[in-house]
Design a protein around this motif. Structure first.
Motif, PDB file in Angstrom:
ATOM      1  N   GLN A 100       0.818  -1.207   0.000  1.00  0.00           N
ATOM      2  CA  GLN A 100       0.000   0.000   0.000  1.00  0.00           C
ATOM      3  C   GLN A 100       0.858   1.266   0.000  1.00  0.00           C
ATOM      4  O   GLN A 100       0.435   2.307  -0.513  1.00  0.00           O
ATOM      5  N   ASN A 128      -7.327   1.839  -1.543  1.00  0.00           N
ATOM      6  CA  ASN A 128      -5.934   1.417  -1.741  1.00  0.00           C
ATOM      7  C   ASN A 128      -5.656   0.075  -1.065  1.00  0.00           C
ATOM      8  O   ASN A 128      -4.872  -0.741  -1.578  1.00  0.00           O
ATOM      9  N   ARG A 129      -6.295  -0.152   0.064  1.00  0.00           N
ATOM     10  CA  ARG A 129      -6.136  -1.441   0.745  1.00  0.00           C
ATOM     11  C   ARG A 129      -6.688  -2.571  -0.117  1.00  0.00           C
ATOM     12  O   ARG A 129      -6.048  -3.622  -0.251  1.00  0.00           O
ATOM     13  N   SER A 132      -4.342  -3.174  -2.964  1.00  0.00           N
ATOM     14  CA  SER A 132      -3.136  -3.852  -2.481  1.00  0.00           C
ATOM     15  C   SER A 132      -3.381  -5.344  -2.294  1.00  0.00           C
ATOM     16  O   SER A 132      -2.529  -6.185  -2.617  1.00  0.00           O
TER      17      SER A 132
END
Length: 254
Positions: A100, A128-129, A132
């Motif tokens: 991340q 974003n998590r 990722s």
């Protein structure tokens, strides 16, 4: 069309010419390899492209833009990402946080959003998590997201670094000896993974590699460096049959 064009690139450290007048091109959506004996200048060449060093002379064009002498973060934002010969992970962070972290530079929230933990920041962090996790899933490590990198075997740490490089959404991916330290089974798995990445993201890849099995299996074009100079370039078959290349690796027969 070429995603990368390098023209007569050179760098000098004192009286040593580490890279001398090297020209190279990488076609869009292709895999290009750089090979050569130890000390040939391969990693130095990568460092020039990625902004670690500024060249003494020559020009680097990426996606039609002159990036010669730009800083590392500027080049990364334009779409070049890389891995390193020696793994460089943040051992104090989890594997998921390592991946991340590559997205932080592209985050659209400001300092106030970060301090106040605004809904905008929480939304971007959540997105974003999830991204990722997708990259970890691609390299087969989705179940290891909360582990620390140091808890993984060497080959799996290589995958974490690869996932992190992909998380910056590059147009060109530079891989510096990505198969180093892998056993034969891991090498076969790595070759399949690189094929999968190229098919999934349609990105261009430039790699340095000593394992000729990897080079000849993956490469559309191969460049050979020796003592900082371009010795030869061509297809896998052309390189195998090149007497100068054989001599550089094996030595001349008496």
């Amino acid at each position: 069309m070429n995603i990368l064009e390098v023209k007569e690139l050179s760098i000098r450290f004192g009286g040593v010419k580490a890279v001398q007048d090297v020209s190279l091109s990488v076609k869009t959506d292709s895999i290009t390899s750089i090979i050569g004996p130890n000390g040939a200048g391969k990693t130095t060449f990568f460092n020039l492209i990625s902004g670690v060093y500024a060249p003494t002379s020559g020009q680097i064009l990426f996606d039609g833009q002159d990036i010669t002498g730009l800083k590392q973060h500027q080049i990364s934002l334009l779409g070049i990402s890389r891995t390193f010969q020696n793994i460089r992970l943040f051992n104090q962070l989890s594997i998921l946080e390592n991946v991340q972290s590559a997205m932080d530079a592209r985050a659209t929230y400001n300092l106030l959003d970060s301090i106040m933990t605004t809904p905008k920041k929480r939304r971007i962090d959540r997105e974003n998590r999830e991204k990722s996790l997708e990259y970890l899933r691609l390299v087969g490590l989705e179940k290891n997201g909360q582990d620390k990198p140091g808890s993984l075997p060497y080959g799996m740490q290589r995958k974490v670094e690869l996932a992190r490089a992909l998380a910056s959404e590059p147009k060109l991916l530079l891989l510096d000896e990505p198969a180093a330290g892998l056993n034969p089974t891991e090498v076969e798995e790595f070759i399949r993974l690189i094929h999968k990445i190229k098919e999934t993201f349609h990105i261009s890849i430039l790699l340095i590699e000593h394992r000729l099995q990897v080079v000849h299996t993956l490469s559309d074009m191969i460049y050979v460096l020796n003592f900082g100079q371009l010795l030869a370039h061509g297809t896998s078959r052309e390189i195998i049959e090149n007497r100068d290349v054989v001599a550089a690796y094996m030595g001349e027969d008496d």
